[in-house]
Design a protein around this motif. Structure first.
Motif, PDB file in Angstrom:
ATOM      1  N   THR A   1       6.530  50.775  27.551  1.00  0.00           N
ATOM      2  CA  THR A   1       6.700  52.219  27.570  1.00  0.00           C
ATOM      3  C   THR A   1       6.731  52.711  29.019  1.00  0.00           C
ATOM      4  O   THR A   1       6.189  52.070  29.915  1.00  0.00           O
ATOM      5  CB  THR A   1       5.564  52.932  26.819  1.00  0.00           C
ATOM      6  OG1 THR A   1       4.314  52.492  27.346  1.00  0.00           O
ATOM      7  CG2 THR A   1       5.631  52.646  25.337  1.00  0.00           C
TER       8      THR A   1
ATOM      9  N   ARG B   1       5.473  55.640  30.236  1.00  0.00           N
ATOM     10  CA  ARG B   1       4.198  56.257  30.647  1.00  0.00           C
ATOM     11  C   ARG B   1       3.014  55.394  30.219  1.00  0.00           C
ATOM     12  O   ARG B   1       3.076  54.718  29.188  1.00  0.00           O
ATOM     13  CB  ARG B   1       4.075  57.636  30.013  1.00  0.00           C
ATOM     14  CG  ARG B   1       5.057  58.625  30.588  1.00  0.00           C
ATOM     15  CD  ARG B   1       4.913  59.984  29.891  1.00  0.00           C
ATOM     16  NE  ARG B   1       6.133  60.747  30.054  1.00  0.00           N
ATOM     17  CZ  ARG B   1       7.220  60.614  29.316  1.00  0.00           C
ATOM     18  NH1 ARG B   1       7.258  59.749  28.334  1.00  0.00           N
ATOM     19  NH2 ARG B   1       8.284  61.345  29.551  1.00  0.00           N
TER      20      ARG B   1
ATOM     21  N   ASN C   1      -0.573  54.397  28.593  1.00  0.00           N
ATOM     22  CA  ASN C   1      -1.312  54.824  27.405  1.00  0.00           C
ATOM     23  C   ASN C   1      -2.715  55.283  27.808  1.00  0.00           C
ATOM     24  O   ASN C   1      -3.048  55.306  28.998  1.00  0.00           O
ATOM     25  CB  ASN C   1      -1.343  53.704  26.351  1.00  0.00           C
ATOM     26  CG  ASN C   1      -2.059  52.464  26.853  1.00  0.00           C
ATOM     27  OD1 ASN C   1      -2.909  52.513  27.746  1.00  0.00           O
ATOM     28  ND2 ASN C   1      -1.719  51.317  26.272  1.00  0.00           N
TER      29      ASN C   1
ATOM     30  N   SER D   1       0.272  49.855  29.178  1.00  0.00           N
ATOM     31  CA  SER D   1       1.521  50.311  28.564  1.00  0.00           C
ATOM     32  C   SER D   1       1.737  49.531  27.281  1.00  0.00           C
ATOM     33  O   SER D   1       1.291  48.399  27.138  1.00  0.00           O
ATOM     34  CB  SER D   1       2.706  50.148  29.523  1.00  0.00           C
ATOM     35  OG  SER D   1       2.879  48.804  29.894  1.00  0.00           O
ATOM     36  N   ASP D   2       2.417  50.193  26.358  1.00  0.00           N
ATOM     37  CA  ASP D   2       2.641  49.590  25.061  1.00  0.00           C
ATOM     38  C   ASP D   2       4.040  49.000  24.985  1.00  0.00           C
ATOM     39  O   ASP D   2       4.867  49.218  25.859  1.00  0.00           O
ATOM     40  CB  ASP D   2       2.428  50.637  23.971  1.00  0.00           C
ATOM     41  CG  ASP D   2       0.980  51.136  23.965  1.00  0.00           C
ATOM     42  OD1 ASP D   2       0.074  50.291  24.106  1.00  0.00           O
ATOM     43  OD2 ASP D   2       0.767  52.357  23.846  1.00  0.00           O
TER      44      ASP D   2
ATOM     45  N   GLY E   1       7.832  48.480  24.243  1.00  0.00           N
ATOM     46  CA  GLY E   1       8.914  49.447  24.225  1.00  0.00           C
ATOM     47  C   GLY E   1      10.240  48.774  23.959  1.00  0.00           C
ATOM     48  O   GLY E   1      10.306  47.578  23.673  1.00  0.00           O
TER      49      GLY E   1
ATOM     50  N   GLU F   1      13.368  62.895  30.329  1.00  0.00           N
ATOM     51  CA  GLU F   1      12.930  62.895  28.926  1.00  0.00           C
ATOM     52  C   GLU F   1      14.107  62.747  27.962  1.00  0.00           C
ATOM     53  O   GLU F   1      14.032  62.018  26.975  1.00  0.00           O
ATOM     54  CB  GLU F   1      12.180  64.198  28.636  1.00  0.00           C
ATOM     55  CG  GLU F   1      11.473  64.234  27.310  1.00  0.00           C
ATOM     56  CD  GLU F   1      10.176  63.435  27.294  1.00  0.00           C
ATOM     57  OE1 GLU F   1       9.828  62.937  26.221  1.00  0.00           O
ATOM     58  OE2 GLU F   1       9.535  63.312  28.349  1.00  0.00           O
TER      59      GLU F   1
ATOM     60  N   LEU G   1      15.284  59.023  27.457  1.00  0.00           N
ATOM     61  CA  LEU G   1      14.365  58.022  26.924  1.00  0.00           C
ATOM     62  C   LEU G   1      14.587  57.827  25.425  1.00  0.00           C
ATOM     63  O   LEU G   1      14.853  58.776  24.697  1.00  0.00           O
ATOM     64  CB  LEU G   1      12.910  58.430  27.179  1.00  0.00           C
ATOM     65  CG  LEU G   1      12.499  58.562  28.640  1.00  0.00           C
ATOM     66  CD1 LEU G   1      11.044  59.028  28.728  1.00  0.00           C
ATOM     67  CD2 LEU G   1      12.692  57.263  29.397  1.00  0.00           C
TER      68      LEU G   1
ATOM     69  N   GLU H   1      13.289  57.477  21.867  1.00  0.00           N
ATOM     70  CA  GLU H   1      12.108  57.978  21.161  1.00  0.00           C
ATOM     71  C   GLU H   1      11.164  58.727  22.095  1.00  0.00           C
ATOM     72  O   GLU H   1       9.958  58.804  21.861  1.00  0.00           O
ATOM     73  CB  GLU H   1      11.380  56.841  20.439  1.00  0.00           C
ATOM     74  CG  GLU H   1      12.223  56.168  19.371  1.00  0.00           C
ATOM     75  CD  GLU H   1      11.532  55.002  18.689  1.00  0.00           C
ATOM     76  OE1 GLU H   1      10.384  54.664  19.056  1.00  0.00           O
ATOM     77  OE2 GLU H   1      12.157  54.423  17.784  1.00  0.00           O
ATOM     78  N   GLY H   2      11.704  59.253  23.206  1.00  0.00           N
ATOM     79  CA  GLY H   2      10.911  60.031  24.148  1.00  0.00           C
ATOM     80  C   GLY H   2       9.890  59.237  24.931  1.00  0.00           C
ATOM     81  O   GLY H   2       9.035  59.794  25.609  1.00  0.00           O
ATOM     82  N   ARG H   3       9.971  57.899  24.887  1.00  0.00           N
ATOM     83  CA  ARG H   3       8.933  57.090  25.544  1.00  0.00           C
ATOM     84  C   ARG H   3       9.417  55.807  26.204  1.00  0.00           C
ATOM     85  O   ARG H   3       8.704  55.215  26.995  1.00  0.00           O
ATOM     86  CB  ARG H   3       7.839  56.737  24.538  1.00  0.00           C
ATOM     87  CG  ARG H   3       8.378  55.977  23.351  1.00  0.00           C
ATOM     88  CD  ARG H   3       7.348  55.604  22.321  1.00  0.00           C
ATOM     89  NE  ARG H   3       7.324  54.148  22.193  1.00  0.00           N
ATOM     90  CZ  ARG H   3       6.243  53.436  22.094  1.00  0.00           C
ATOM     91  NH1 ARG H   3       5.064  53.982  22.087  1.00  0.00           N
ATOM     92  NH2 ARG H   3       6.305  52.128  21.992  1.00  0.00           N
ATOM     93  N   ASP H   4      10.627  55.346  25.837  1.00  0.00           N
ATOM     94  CA  ASP H   4      11.082  54.033  26.292  1.00  0.00           C
ATOM     95  C   ASP H   4      12.373  54.115  27.096  1.00  0.00           C
ATOM     96  O   ASP H   4      13.202  54.996  26.869  1.00  0.00           O
ATOM     97  CB  ASP H   4      11.387  53.124  25.092  1.00  0.00           C
ATOM     98  CG  ASP H   4      10.169  52.814  24.259  1.00  0.00           C
ATOM     99  OD1 ASP H   4       9.042  52.936  24.769  1.00  0.00           O
ATOM    100  OD2 ASP H   4      10.348  52.445  23.087  1.00  0.00           O
TER     101      ASP H   4
END
Length: 151
Positions: free
Chosen positions: A66, A68, A70, A75-76, A78, A103, A106, A108-111
């Motif tokens: 990801t 950003r 966590n 980070s998770d 992605g 934004e 990205l 799903e807004g995260r990857d």
């Protein structure tokens, strides 16, 4: 390996401990330590083979992270990621599309968005190494796209 006199054409190495869900770190921490170890290994390889033979190193992960951090300063998993390619004939620079980190870009807004298939990178590495395209069965049903990675 070269000092052993063995006719080595390819080597595969695996490195663990890159799954940094917590305390990832930027200048210190598990990710920073892994990046430092990787950069030292690549520099040693380049220095050891300089002027002796052509070489290529492909560094790749099976999943992205990801953008950003966590809540655990990690980070998770992605979608998008990167591949690092180094070697005597590699064309330097960024290859592929870079949509940026806005934004709206990205997944799903995260990857990071996936803009190139890792198999195209591996295909070009194999083609450069073999001197011809690898067998179609290498990646069944896959049609590689050229990223012009080699000079």
């Amino acid at each position: 390996l070269e000092a052993s006199g063995l006719p080595v054409r390819a080597v595969f190495l695996e490195s663990n401990s890159w799954d940094t869900h917590q305390n990832q770190g930027t200048e210190s921490g598990s990710m920073a330590n892994s990046i430092r170890d990787l950069s030292t290994a690549l520099a040693n390889l380049a220095n050891g083979l300089r002027g002796k033979r052509e070489w290529t190193a492909l560094v790749h992960t099976e999943f992205g992270r990801t953008v950003r951090p966590n809540g655990s300063r990690g980070s998770d998993h992605g979608h998008g990621s990167l591949a690092l390619l180094a070697g005597s004939r590699v064309r330097g620079g960024l290859h592929g599309d870079w949509p940026g980190l806005a934004e709206s870009e990205l997944t799903e807004g995260r990857d990071l968005a996936v803009t190139a298939d890792y198999r195209s990178v591996a295909w070009e590495v194999l083609r450069a190494h073999l001197g011809e395209s690898p067998p179609r069965t290498t990646f069944p049903g896959f049609e590689p796209s050229s990223l012009s990675l080699f000079a």
